[in-house]
Design an enzyme around this catalytic site. Structure first.
Site, mmCIF file in Angstrom:
data_model
loop_
_atom_site.group_PDB
_atom_site.id
_atom_site.type_symbol
_atom_site.label_atom_id
_atom_site.label_comp_id
_atom_site.label_asym_id
_atom_site.label_seq_id
_atom_site.Cartn_x
_atom_site.Cartn_y
_atom_site.Cartn_z
ATOM 1 N N ASP A 174 11.806 -13.383 -0.855
ATOM 2 C CA ASP A 174 10.663 -13.042 -0.009
ATOM 3 C C ASP A 174 10.749 -13.706 1.353
ATOM 4 O O ASP A 174 10.910 -14.936 1.455
ATOM 5 C CB ASP A 174 9.373 -13.455 -0.725
ATOM 6 C CG ASP A 174 8.163 -12.758 -0.106
ATOM 7 O OD1 ASP A 174 8.292 -11.591 0.299
ATOM 8 O OD2 ASP A 174 7.102 -13.393 -0.005
ATOM 9 N N GLU A 232 9.905 -13.979 -8.002
ATOM 10 C CA GLU A 232 9.878 -14.112 -6.545
ATOM 11 C C GLU A 232 10.312 -15.524 -6.170
ATOM 12 O O GLU A 232 9.785 -16.501 -6.705
ATOM 13 C CB GLU A 232 8.448 -13.849 -6.050
ATOM 14 C CG GLU A 232 8.265 -14.057 -4.563
ATOM 15 C CD GLU A 232 6.798 -13.930 -4.140
ATOM 16 O OE1 GLU A 232 6.079 -13.093 -4.723
ATOM 17 O OE2 GLU A 232 6.381 -14.698 -3.263
ATOM 18 N N LYS A 243 1.459 -1.445 -3.454
ATOM 19 C CA LYS A 243 0.499 -1.278 -2.343
ATOM 20 C C LYS A 243 0.335 0.208 -2.034
ATOM 21 O O LYS A 243 0.703 0.691 -0.963
ATOM 22 C CB LYS A 243 0.996 -2.053 -1.120
ATOM 23 C CG LYS A 243 1.047 -3.559 -1.372
ATOM 24 C CD LYS A 243 1.504 -4.345 -0.150
ATOM 25 C CE LYS A 243 1.486 -5.849 -0.476
ATOM 26 N NZ LYS A 243 1.965 -6.662 0.657
ATOM 27 N N ARG A 278 -8.203 22.611 3.056
ATOM 28 C CA ARG A 278 -8.220 21.203 3.492
ATOM 29 C C ARG A 278 -7.729 20.268 2.390
ATOM 30 O O ARG A 278 -6.986 19.318 2.638
ATOM 31 C CB ARG A 278 -9.651 20.833 3.904
ATOM 32 C CG ARG A 278 -9.813 19.459 4.512
ATOM 33 C CD ARG A 278 -9.264 19.354 5.927
ATOM 34 N NE ARG A 278 -7.917 18.835 5.950
ATOM 35 C CZ ARG A 278 -6.975 19.293 6.752
ATOM 36 N NH1 ARG A 278 -7.193 20.265 7.596
ATOM 37 N NH2 ARG A 278 -5.764 18.772 6.704
ATOM 38 N N LYS A 331 5.242 -14.077 -9.511
ATOM 39 C CA LYS A 331 5.086 -14.407 -8.106
ATOM 40 C C LYS A 331 4.716 -15.868 -7.924
ATOM 41 O O LYS A 331 4.531 -16.606 -8.899
ATOM 42 C CB LYS A 331 4.007 -13.502 -7.498
ATOM 43 C CG LYS A 331 4.385 -12.032 -7.572
ATOM 44 C CD LYS A 331 3.567 -11.219 -6.591
ATOM 45 C CE LYS A 331 4.029 -9.763 -6.628
ATOM 46 N NZ LYS A 331 3.148 -8.920 -5.837
#
Lengths: 279, 279, 279, 279, 279, 279
Positions: free
Chosen positions: E217, E196, E134, E99, E166
């Site tokens: 973006d 960004e 992510k 597994r 960002k």
């Protein structure tokens, strides 16, 4: 046999606890680096062997070049003077791992020997000896295995693999029924539920509510006999409460399925084993 | 008191061993999350307390919000029924840490109690009880402290902080003199040297070569008395070899400085302590 | 030779510190995966070799398939241009471990080389060079070994393996006698006691109280000579306090047993060693 | 300031390395448990402060109850005799953490001080000092910070965060162009590429192929001047190769952007700082 | 191929998570200890293989004696029913690791398969697929590799190996110019800077200030086309913002260099692979 | 709520995976160290919240000084645009933990949301949704909790807490009866036994031998209905085999007790949540 993946960190930590930062300074100073020895691990008392894998792993971790020859297997009865394993190779490694290996081996064999004595005491009855969670911190997986090797069976491994409702839980839940109802609602379908009862009234309540097992705590043989009759196969019955080698047969004779004993893990004396240099 | 920095990883590992992946599923299921309790840790036997810091740390690690109130201190004699600490707060935390805390506390108190009994048995003699390296793997630092709390003294902590030349070393080094000469050449100036001797001839050889301490192994009281006389203050004298509560006074009466016993750490039964909910 | 069980975690952590999450992205990108090399580790300065085991372990941990051939041994003097080891196999592994291996090897060889220089400077005198606890955090075990390889001896390994009473302890204990009396009462029978003294008065007090060794701190050669005479063999004498290659002979000439130097571990420049691809 | 999450495991391991299993047995024996002290950390040499967070964390980890008062900040120049921090509280904790704290502080301050000296030596030129991967195993993150605090800049942190093609890579890839072409194909869009060149011919080749930075290794000031002219702003220029305090100004005068020095991390002597009890 | 030194701790932890304290109690109970099997890992869906090293390491860690035969390699397209590896040996080890191995393999192959689909969707355009941060906590290094195996490229590995400014950073720094100016001042010479931008005005500002890459973006294809024209090769262009298999071609057609997608790591379904016993 | 003692190491490792050695170099460079922010975690999709404790722990571990205000609780349905928590304090800490927190939160909420959808699809039937061991390596404890929060129930946690006999076990044991007989002999009294059956003949055999639960694998609704009738309450019935949102109601309508689904843990898309700076 417990998995090496699980046992190795325990043995490694035990070695480092003994070796410290500077290692075995006695052997470093006194024994020539190139010296080799043949050594045997010998029982100084009769008993049941357990922990041999862990003990021999201590030697292997210190020096993978050692030659290790098992003479007896875990779970076997050994007599005084018997050789259980032979280790050959660098003297520095043999002496450096000796104490760690013996500490593991003698403790686990002590647990297995105590369990065996208790299991023998109730031979002929259907009851089995089971251990508890009163184990040595850090060594539970080894002690649980030693119990099996001594002829006992394991209770749950920890708080997370079965539900065992004790007196404090009952009090906080508001009674046997409330506790069992809550437990059944939350338990997964592969989780069994056991309940500790101190009286036959509680037992009746538990049986009515439905339960997989009942822990009959601190009852006299007479009460146990009544309890077993009341249960009548509807649940596993477990007797507990300071049961000794002397009192175990009378408890087993009541017809309970299980007799649980904390002392086989928390207070069993070690089995004395030693390492002798043979050449 | 052993440093928290050192003890915390032991207690944390012990908790995780009991809690597993899913935690205390009984209490989760049965006891309301908001329930609070007041609990006391109570001695069920008389003895000497040890391990209270470690035990209470188990509660604190599970929930820093618990209120913990110490009633007795490590090293104190406690009687049956006495409360040693009181813990209040979330029931989930109190019940989740209970077994881990008691396992630590009862084992360490067992060691301290055994040591105390032995120390008391030789009260009036100058000899002190010392422990060995026959400790529980992973718990040596706690057991060494328990010995001190019980009135004993510590032998070396591991293989790296003193030189103790045993029979195997002597054989591999080629004799007492060769072993001692090698040891002295390699030992740092803050490292003491002890040598195990089995006969008075070996003792004479060791004294001639110079040594800080001698381990007089498995000698009768008569031989020990001779040995002490031969040493005449030139080295610390340590008697060892299956010395029990019964035989200890006769050994102490020989005038040895130290009596070392493995069983106070490896085979002492636990001291029974329990946790009771009080409201 | 320090045990692999103890050293491996240090080397593994050092490799991971350099490799980060993504590994050696330069070699991954630029060198074909199947490329093999033969490389040699070469001294670019003369000195004393130390740390070779740890350095070669870096290669082995990254690729157990590498062929590693030791040409020189730890503790040996090496000259400029000499090859100390040869490593053959996958280029990715050789280049990936290179910097970690050299960082370990050059630092330890730097410590051994500095120690050797200091030991040579006092050759002919009975005094030995000893190190201190002023070591690099995380690398003490390797640096202590490098000191031994360079001809020095080790002081205690840490705070737990001997008693060394310094000025702050004396002040807090209420004087030399009080400190020594407390120390002797608590010290195990295999623990030695050393005391730092700044004046001959303190020394007299210490000798009267009895002590295993005295640390004679920041004394002139004249004072040291007086001190050695006062001690007259009743304790080991250790001189300390910014002793350099230049001042060491005069200190050694005073007859002290030990000269301790922090700078051989905390400020020794590395010994320059490099890795060359040979084919 | 480096994150506590990253630094704490380093400091914790350093403390345990010094405290061993039994902790500070001298202070345990000699200093009353209830004694408190006020202590100051004082510079015994002028220099640049670095590592204060890590050093003070050692005290805090041993006893969160200590009162810690920072008097100077990392990156500041400190003079001889200056107090950089004051610590008050339990004497056992202050003395137990002392050596670990000072070992961290004096090493990092040594790196910052060496970097500062080198940066000052080239003040007025545009060149910046950068460090290398020749750092102490286990302490890279602290040493990289010390370099910044001393006025230097950081090169890559490890093998995984930028591409630096060295002579061995070029040889194994089959030349400068092939190496750069492979590197560009595999590099992520946020990964820069630097190439080591030993000759002006290699430099021409590298510039033609396109590169973010060039490492001009072991070139004389004259050659460096030619190289800078050839580059003409098309790449960052870094000079390296045993550059000292004495030779740095001539190197900086060639117009290079960066001067990289291994010795500021691998061979900088510590900055001497001590702990004094003040009451 | 990611280094075993880095991957092994992940696989070891995954095995222990599944095996718990007591190991595979089903197989222990039901399958004879000496039983051996031949098993194959088979694709139950077509896709791209990734994670085979990690998966096979699970078997090897549980039992180094297993015979492992790779039939396909990471990065290859596999069809339904294809065997990717064959494992023979002790049934206990094969079933115990099954597994864990499949969980690793099917997740990584799922990421590679999703990436491949996206890369194929934009084949013919110059744009490359890149991943984001992510990723699954604890598995980033494996997922980044799976993206490469699926034909994508990697963005930065974490917060420490490149600068990506960002919207929140811009706001806190006081605008695009201020942010870029600060970034350039602090960035090492091997650290690239990406910014960004949400509007073409911000893009103009960024280009004026100078930047290595721009993250465009949530722009429409029309705006992206304008942006690419404005950039005109002065920076790498990256489009982001919920780009799917369906919308990717239109985005790629705008001429951007990179298309970044979080879902290929955070929401890709697994690729179904199973283990079959063949004899 | 899963214990912090168990979850903290997972969150700590996830933070370190993202922060690397050097930490968040963008924020370090661009945002003033003293800047503070107020931020909210906002749902960008409707769903069921899970993992909030773990996510907020990421912020707390990076900076215990942050102010954290929970607005919604795990297990609650949240709508698009809703704020689930508010975090205020040092901008460096908020931005440094952002991605790690969101990765944990969005994955767990994705699992809970998928489970909820499936549970809702079979509302009105007695069947419950249960998860499998097809979880993300390293995150099982969190994913099991997310399943509970989404209205599902947990199957066993790992290989060690219940017996589940699958086809391979049956084959290796020599049939259903032999397997069940062996299982019952070895199982502890708190361990339940489930058996996978592929046909009604196997089911009959299993029921005859006695079993706690049966896993009815890959059966059509018709066959399931027959199976449920055959079982007739003598065992828990679990249906499995690629059951989707669409097919689940028909399966539930057969009267099975449990429907197990791997995809709710291994292939659920994340629930999109983001962090917005609000001032």
């Amino acid at each position: 046999m417990t998995l090496r993946l699980i046992v190795e960190p325990i043995v490694r930590a035990a070695l480092l606890e003994d070796l410290g930062r500077a290692g075995d300074i006695t052997t470093e100073a006194v024994v020539p680096a190139e010296a080799t020895v043949e050594a045997v691990i010998v029982a100084r008392q009769p008993g049941v062997l357990a922990g041999l894998d862990a003990a021999l792993l201590a030697f292997e971790l210190l020096d993978p070049g050692l030659q290790i020859d098992r003479r007896r297997a875990d779970g076997e009865r050994i007599s005084r003077g018997e050789t259980v394993a032979r280790i050959g190779g660098r003297a520095h490694a043999v002496l450096g791992a000796e104490r760690t290996a013996l500490n593991l081996l003698s403790r686990m064999s002590g647990v297995a020997t105590a369990t065996r004595a208790l299991a023998d005491a109730i031979a002929g009855y259907k009851a089995k000896i089971v251990c508890t969670r009163k184990t040595t911190p850090g060594l539970r997986v080894l002690e649980k295995e030693a119990v099996r090797l001594g002829g006992g069976a394991n209770h749950r491994f920890g708080l997370d693999d079965a539900i065992l409702i004790k007196d404090n839980h009952i009090a906080l839940a508001g009674g046997v029924c409330a506790a069992l109802e809550r437990a059944r609602r939350h338990a997964g379908h592969l989780v069994k539920i056991e309940l500790e009862v101190d009286t036959l009234d509680q037992l009746a309540e538990a049986l009515e509510a439905g339960v997989d097992a009942v822990l009959l705590d601190n009852m006299t043989p007479e009460t146990l006999r009544h309890a077993v009759a009341m249960v009548d196969g509807r649940a596993v019955t477990e007797a507990s409460g300071r049961i000794t080698l002397e009192t175990a047969p009378a408890v087993a004779a009541t017809g309970v399925d299980l007799i649980s004993c904390g002392w086989i893990t928390h207070s069993a004396p070690i089995l004395d084993l030693g390492l002798d240099i043979v050449e």
